[in-house]
Scaffold this motif. Structure first.
Motif, PDB file in Angstrom:
ATOM      1  N   THR A  16      28.769  50.215  64.334  1.00 18.13           N
ATOM      2  CA  THR A  16      27.341  50.533  64.316  1.00 18.13           C
ATOM      3  C   THR A  16      26.547  49.246  64.171  1.00 18.13           C
ATOM      4  O   THR A  16      26.850  48.412  63.310  1.00 18.13           O
ATOM      5  N   ALA A  46      32.842  58.459  67.235  1.00 17.86           N
ATOM      6  CA  ALA A  46      32.856  59.057  68.579  1.00 17.86           C
ATOM      7  C   ALA A  46      31.587  58.673  69.335  1.00 17.86           C
ATOM      8  O   ALA A  46      31.639  58.346  70.531  1.00 17.86           O
ATOM      9  N   ARG A  47      30.427  58.726  68.657  1.00 13.31           N
ATOM     10  CA  ARG A  47      29.166  58.365  69.316  1.00 13.31           C
ATOM     11  C   ARG A  47      29.156  56.902  69.733  1.00 13.31           C
ATOM     12  O   ARG A  47      28.590  56.533  70.761  1.00 13.31           O
ATOM     13  N   ASN A  48      29.794  56.059  68.913  1.00 10.39           N
ATOM     14  CA  ASN A  48      29.790  54.620  69.175  1.00 10.39           C
ATOM     15  C   ASN A  48      30.846  54.209  70.200  1.00 10.39           C
ATOM     16  O   ASN A  48      30.908  53.036  70.576  1.00 10.39           O
ATOM     17  N   ALA A 101      32.425  61.416  63.478  1.00 10.97           N
ATOM     18  CA  ALA A 101      31.403  61.703  64.479  1.00 10.97           C
ATOM     19  C   ALA A 101      30.690  60.427  64.914  1.00 10.97           C
ATOM     20  O   ALA A 101      30.403  60.229  66.106  1.00 10.97           O
ATOM     21  N   ARG A 102      30.420  59.550  63.965  1.00 10.64           N
ATOM     22  CA  ARG A 102      29.746  58.296  64.306  1.00 10.64           C
ATOM     23  C   ARG A 102      30.634  57.433  65.195  1.00 10.64           C
ATOM     24  O   ARG A 102      30.172  56.817  66.155  1.00 10.64           O
ATOM     25  N   GLN A 128      31.501  62.851  59.012  1.00  5.57           N
ATOM     26  CA  GLN A 128      30.387  62.057  59.521  1.00  5.57           C
ATOM     27  C   GLN A 128      30.874  60.737  60.101  1.00  5.57           C
ATOM     28  O   GLN A 128      30.384  60.267  61.123  1.00  5.57           O
TER      29      GLN A 128
END
Length: 300
Positions: A35, A28-30, A25-26, A22
């Motif tokens: 965050t 990569a999204r950011n 993945a976060r 997780q």
């Protein structure tokens, strides 16, 4: 007895566990950026309770230096609690003959005491004139009245039952201190361990009333001489002695730093809590932590 302030569960929302997958993945999204949006409370604050910690400083005066005095005192209280936490773990390990595992919390405790000693540096600016600007507002408040410091002393084997009397009207604190006096100190468990490992210690020493402060005994000193006479790499008792010596040295440094701080800020004035102040602290330093560990060095 483990202290409630280190065991109690937070009443605020718990931190949500995150798996490594997780987290990746976060990230990569950011796009590699942190965050910045959360559904509820910031996770760091939910875990550390920083927003609560920073509401606990309530100075009694408008003097800007009082904040240093107050916050350093609070930092020391946290270090007292953390060191107690480690020493209780070490004591439990030794009681169960887990000598190797006991070394880790003892080494951590020595490092925490280093941090505790470093906290004194934040007060080296304070002169008697600086302290006098707010000292009278403290009333009878004194570091002498720290319950967690008493817990630390009791764990190290410094036991004076009369010193829990100020807490009689704080029932939970008083009960915790009373229970701590009824339990063996870390040094009591070390002595018992030496007896179980074949060192000739008298029954009256091993079965004594642990609420009474341990007095130096020649058989315990002789046991440590024998331990240090074995220079084999697997001599776990020698490593235990070295770890205990580090703890005792750092604690002794804290007591000496306390004396120097009092000399710097108030000289030989009467203490806020009614003691003789500097003279009281100087007398207290004559009570040695882990006494035979030090006296044995003369015979080595």
């Amino acid at each position: 007895m483990e202290q409630t302030d280190l065991r109690a569960r937070a009443t605020t929302p718990a931190v949500r566990p995150v798996t490594p997958q997780q987290r990746s993945a976060r990230a990569a999204r950011n796009g590699g950026e942190p965050t910045l949006e959360f559904a509820d409370r910031v996770p760091y604050d939910a875990y550390v309770h920083a927003s609560t910690l920073h509401t606990l400083q309530q100075p009694l005066s408008s003097d800007p230096g009082e904040m240093s005095f107050l916050m350093v005192s609070q930092i020391m209280e946290l270090y007292f609690g953390l060191t107690c936490h480690e020493l209780r773990q070490a004591r439990d390990d030794l009681r169960a003959d887990r000598v190797w595992p006991a070394l880790a919390p003892l080494r951590r405790a020595a490092l925490h005491l280093e941090g505790l000693n470093a906290a004194w540096r934040g007060l080296r600016w304070m002169t008697p004139a600086d302290f006098n600007r707010f000292r009278n507002l403290l009333g009878e408040g004194s570091g002498f009245q720290s319950a967690m410091y008493r817990q630390l002393e009791f764990l190290l084997g410094l036991r004076e039952p009369a010193l829990i009397r100020p807490f009689r009207r704080q029932t939970q604190v008083y009960d915790e201190l009373h229970a701590a006096l009824a339990e063996p100190s870390l040094w009591d468990e070390v002595v018992a361990l030496l007896g179980r490992h074949g060192h000739d210690l008298p029954a009256e020493l091993l079965d004594r009333d642990v609420a009474v402060e341990h007095l130096p005994h020649p058989r315990v000193e002789a046991a440590w001489v024998a331990v240090y006479d074995d220079d084999g790499p697997d001599n776990h008792l020698r490593q235990l002695g070295d770890a205990l010596a580090d703890v005792a040295e750092q604690f002794g440094d804290w007591r000496w730093n306390h004396v120097k701080a009092v000399q710097r800020t108030m000289g030989a004035k009467v203490g806020s809590g009614g003691s003789a102040g500097l003279a009281w602290l100087q007398r207290s330093m004559s009570r040695v932590v882990f006494p035979e560990l030090w006296s044995a060095r003369t015979a080595m």
